[in-house]
Design an enzyme around this catalytic site. Structure first.
Site, PDB file in Angstrom:
ATOM      1  N   THR A   1       0.873  -1.178   0.000  1.00  0.00           N
ATOM      2  CA  THR A   1       0.000   0.000   0.000  1.00  0.00           C
ATOM      3  C   THR A   1       0.902   1.216   0.000  1.00  0.00           C
ATOM      4  O   THR A   1       1.996   1.198   0.545  1.00  0.00           O
ATOM      5  CB  THR A   1      -0.870   0.056   1.253  1.00  0.00           C
TER       6      THR A   1
ATOM      7  N   GLU B   1      -5.869  -3.334   2.741  1.00  0.00           N
ATOM      8  CA  GLU B   1      -5.793  -4.184   3.922  1.00  0.00           C
ATOM      9  C   GLU B   1      -6.960  -5.173   4.025  1.00  0.00           C
ATOM     10  O   GLU B   1      -6.954  -6.049   4.887  1.00  0.00           O
ATOM     11  CB  GLU B   1      -5.783  -3.300   5.191  1.00  0.00           C
TER      12      GLU B   1
ATOM     13  N   LYS C   1     -10.472  18.588  14.612  1.00  0.00           N
ATOM     14  CA  LYS C   1     -11.174  18.492  15.889  1.00  0.00           C
ATOM     15  C   LYS C   1     -11.317  19.882  16.497  1.00  0.00           C
ATOM     16  O   LYS C   1     -10.390  20.418  17.090  1.00  0.00           O
ATOM     17  CB  LYS C   1     -10.430  17.558  16.830  1.00  0.00           C
TER      18      LYS C   1
ATOM     19  N   TRP D   1     -16.052  16.987  15.612  1.00  0.00           N
ATOM     20  CA  TRP D   1     -15.322  16.608  14.408  1.00  0.00           C
ATOM     21  C   TRP D   1     -15.846  17.389  13.211  1.00  0.00           C
ATOM     22  O   TRP D   1     -17.045  17.368  12.922  1.00  0.00           O
ATOM     23  CB  TRP D   1     -15.471  15.104  14.135  1.00  0.00           C
TER      24      TRP D   1
END
Lengths: 546, 546
Positions: free
Chosen positions: A187, A334, A444, A449
């Site tokens: 990756t 993954e 944040k 968020w």
């Protein structure tokens, strides 16, 4: 379990979930079914089977044995498909090299994966020649589309087709443990060295069954069945082309491999071979839609899963207008990769194209055997209410155990017993997930968020904005606040104030958290990118402060 | 494998193939989907989930723990479905008692399986009372369709619904090893004691995925998809109702459980609940076709897999005329059960009903992950030529490891590393298998195999023949030769000579091996049957010689 031990019968066949078990039945039942490579090659499943057996012999005569690693550098081809089967079926590991990496990164992955042999298309010899002094492997097989003499300083053992033709056509594939590693690839994050993931026979077989169970049983939309014609348009070096060559082979369908992606050639193949099922990234789909040839091709009934990046709504609507059944698939290197699909229920299919598009561009619902949760920072699951936002974490039988020879990152990946996707999303009561940002890019603000992607999207809608990247920067009062780096269109100048009020209009409408109001704007001449062309937010965060 | 050990990440979730993983997703996505029991009960998947959790609590409070065995005696019901999940999900073994066995056989299976608790429908209390002195279990839960006081000398702990209502609605199901035994039940051969087979969580999960992959991806015929409505018409005590309640639950479809099979009630349920997918045995289907109610019900689009016995061609043709998509499924108690399905290719669907029927009544093609071979007596695979006849042997990840506490028969079952079905068949070049006899009933004439079933079929076609059984009897010259025991219709008398020449006409036409010419005929007044009504060939072979 004492009792269960006594119930094990040593005479019973110990059936392991092996790639060879996916391979036999469809070929036996569809011996005349075709495998097509561009306009160059066309042969039957029967021949495909023979070639896989011959490839196994070829590898063995070169000394490749169980536990060794065989790497491939090729475009999407019948040869690649043969390697998908023959390499793991002899117990070796297939390393699918990302041909879009820089030569230095390719060098790193080859040595890190401990490759023992590389099958390389002639187009990639210059790269290999450039790095050969530092390569720890010195054994190559040449892949060519047309036979012609080639000069190279590499130790080439021969040309694939010539070598294959010399081999016997029956190989006795061994019974392996299903937890034997079958594939590996790397990756490329936006920073750091490439990380290797790996998948076992068991994982690939279960992924195949899981995909068939989900795509197969959809009654009206987004299904993959025994009469489809399959062509991948995401590369075979990347997460096994989403595992779909294994699925297509098990289904026994006609398979079309397009080589290097050339938009007009892709369209021609779709038309000539009656392709009905593909998967693609938005960038390539955009190229297809912009090809003048597109209007000569009837794309009605073509089913296309879009992944790799968010499916833009406008693209989805154009697809629906053209009669293409387009919807999102979600996963990552993954995860083998497929985790969820944005398939529609019968009621949703009654909606207008525009309303359907809002669902089709979502991240989708998790497949059978995929347990997907949205969790907060304490790993507590959040309600499925269509608004509570947290990280997507998953469990499923086909997730990588970790990163190859990288214990620290393997631990982080699986912190708390779930695989961390690094994606931020919410889930609605019907199980549809919608990604809003990457964890590392979320801002944040005073405990709330704020999605950098959503802010970018809002700012990008102003016609004066050519490019935009939103990052979080330190703030004494709020902890962090959003900073937008904007590249303006010189022909349509705009003031900071004007652009801010454009953005705040959207925020006021409730499109995103009100903390977005703390946005600052900075006009810049360009935005840093990574080697693969993604915005390099890590570099931007280091560069800019308020 | 040293390398693979180092790749195992202790932080990664060790995903085992467990029944609980089949259970969660469909319920989360289809909370309002229905489960129906006759005309008595109807509740949502959400309620179903709650009831499974409550059942787990109920069993736990009764002391049932991992490794214990819980038996059920019930008709096809929502309660049975709840047991399919709750019992294995707490780590216990579900024993599905065959309610059609004799009380003595039931006693044997309960003690042999070492049952710790029995959930029994009130209809079966008299049987349990009759054998209770010799039962090694003394703990019962009562299943009732209507609440009413019942007198019994058994130690009944209470009534299911009442007990369930007292339990909390969330149970923490443990992570088990996937090789944990989940189910057990007993096969009834024509002779000897019942033999126990058993299946693990892994096997049931893989069977579910395998069935979905095969039934789901059929594009036009014989497919099972997310909008179907499912109703079993083969009993839930027998091989998990072919595993289809698990498949239906994973698909998230509406499920209808018909209780005790009453032809008119079955037809009413099909009509009222719009049932579209079932599985059935020929005997029950025959009863449905003979019910006067059948002509009031529109059965078009109903998909029915027929198994348990050969699907008669006439029945298949009648089904097709009624618009029913009927086809064969093959398997046995030892195989979880599904091994093959007689699904049709698109070209076959162009054929006439009569020609289609010839394919639909075949044993079918093996499912994905099922490796089916026709072998001779030396276990050598025979060609797939549509005529070479031998025993069907199989490998697949969902076959019983053996017979419970019966090492000798377990060894025999798996002699040579394949599971022996005991069925004699041939396979054609397209992979379609056709069973011609049972191994133990085949007649070996001078080294050639003569099918007793085919000879019976030929003789049965004479209008004077009411019943016939063909067995092999010792012969000095040929080793064995066929003997037909014939019960004649008294109203249509026939001589031995006439009947022999009828049979030989067929044999001459090449319908069967010429060794069939050695046929002898004996007129008898009746033919021995076993307790379950099958011809008892073992007894006949002992009784008759030439």
């Amino acid at each position: 379990m004492q009792l269960e031990q006594t119930l094990k019968n040593p005479y019973a066949y110990d059936y392991q979930l092996l790639i060879k078990h996916l391979f036999n039945a469809p070929i036996a039942y569809n011996p005349k079914q075709e495998i097509v490579y561009r306009f160059d090659q066309r042969f039957s499943y029967e021949t495909f089977k023979k070639r896989v057996h011959q490839l196994a012999h070829m590898l063995s005569t070169m000394g490749i044995k169980a536990g060794d690693t065989v790497a491939v550098m090729d475009y999407d081809s019948h040869r690649y498909l043969e390697c998908y089967f023959a390499v793991p079926m002899i117990g070796a590991v297939l390393h699918t090299i990302n041909i879009r990496l820089s030569p230095e990164q390719i060098l790193y992955t080859i040595n890190h994966a401990e490759d023992d042999l590389i099958l390389a298309h002639s187009d990639f010899l210059p790269i290999l020649e450039q790095i050969k002094g530092r390569l720890e492997v010195d054994s190559f097989v040449l892949l060519q589309d047309e036979a012609m003499a080639l000069k190279t300083s590499l130790h080439v053992k021969g040309e694939y087709e010539t070598l294959l033709a010399q081999q016997p056509s029956v190989f006795a594939f061994p019974d392996l443990n299903e937890n034997t590693r079958a594939t590996t690839f790397y990756t490329t994050g936006t920073t750091g060295l490439p990380k290797g993931v790996y998948f076992t026979h068991r994982q690939l077989v279960l992924h195949t069954l899981g995909v068939l169970s989900t795509l197969g049983t959809a009654p009206h939309q987004g299904n993959f069945h025994q009469n489809d014609v399959y062509m991948p348009i995401t590369p075979m070096f990347h997460v096994h082309a989403w595992g779909l060559p294994y699925v297509a082979t098990m289904l026994g369908v006609k398979q079309v491999y397009p080589g290097r992606y050339i938009p007009d050639l892709l369209l021609e193949l779709i038309a000539k071979e009656n392709v009905t099922f593909s998967h693609c990234v938005p960038t390539i789909m955009h190229m297809l839609f912009n090809s003048p040839k597109i209007n000569e091709v009837d794309l009605r009934g073509w089913k296309v899963i879009i992944g790799g990046a968010a499916l833009p709504k406008a693209m989805c609507q154009e697809a629906l207008q053209r009669g293409i059944d387009m919807f999102t698939g979600y996963g990552m290197s993954e995860t083998c990769p497929i985790l969820s699909l944005a398939q529609l229920t019968p009621e949703m299919l009654e909606l207008s194209n525009e309303e359907q598009s809002d669902i089709r561009i979502k991240t989708g619902r998790s497949m059978g055997l995929v347990e997907m949760e949205i969790v907060d920072e304490q790993m507590q699951p959040l309600p499925h209410d269509g608004k509570s936002t947290g990280e997507i974490v998953v469990r499923s039988p086909w997730l990588t155990q970790g990163y190859f020879k990288d214990q620290k990152n393997s631990e982080l990946l699986w912190a708390g017993g779930y695989l961390h996707t690094g994606d931020v999303a919410y889930m609605d009561e019907k199980g549809y997930v919608k990604i809003t940002d990457r964890v590392k890019d979320i801002i944040k603000v005073g405990g709330e968020w704020v999605s950098s992607l959503e802010l970018e999207d809002i700012i990008h809608q102003h016609p004066s904005v050519k490019e935009v990247a939103v990052i979080g920067v330190e703030d004494e009062k709020w902890g962090e606040r959003p900073l937008a780096l904007v590249v303006c269109d010189n022909l349509k100048p705009i003031s900071e104030k004007e652009l801010l009020s454009h953005a705040k209009e959207f925020i006021k409408k409730g499109i995103m958290a009100r903390e977005g109001m703390l946005l600052k704007i900075l006009f810049v001449s360009s935005i840093d990118k990574t080697s693969v062309g993604k915005i390099d937010k890590k570099s931007l965060r280091q560069k800019y402060t308020l």
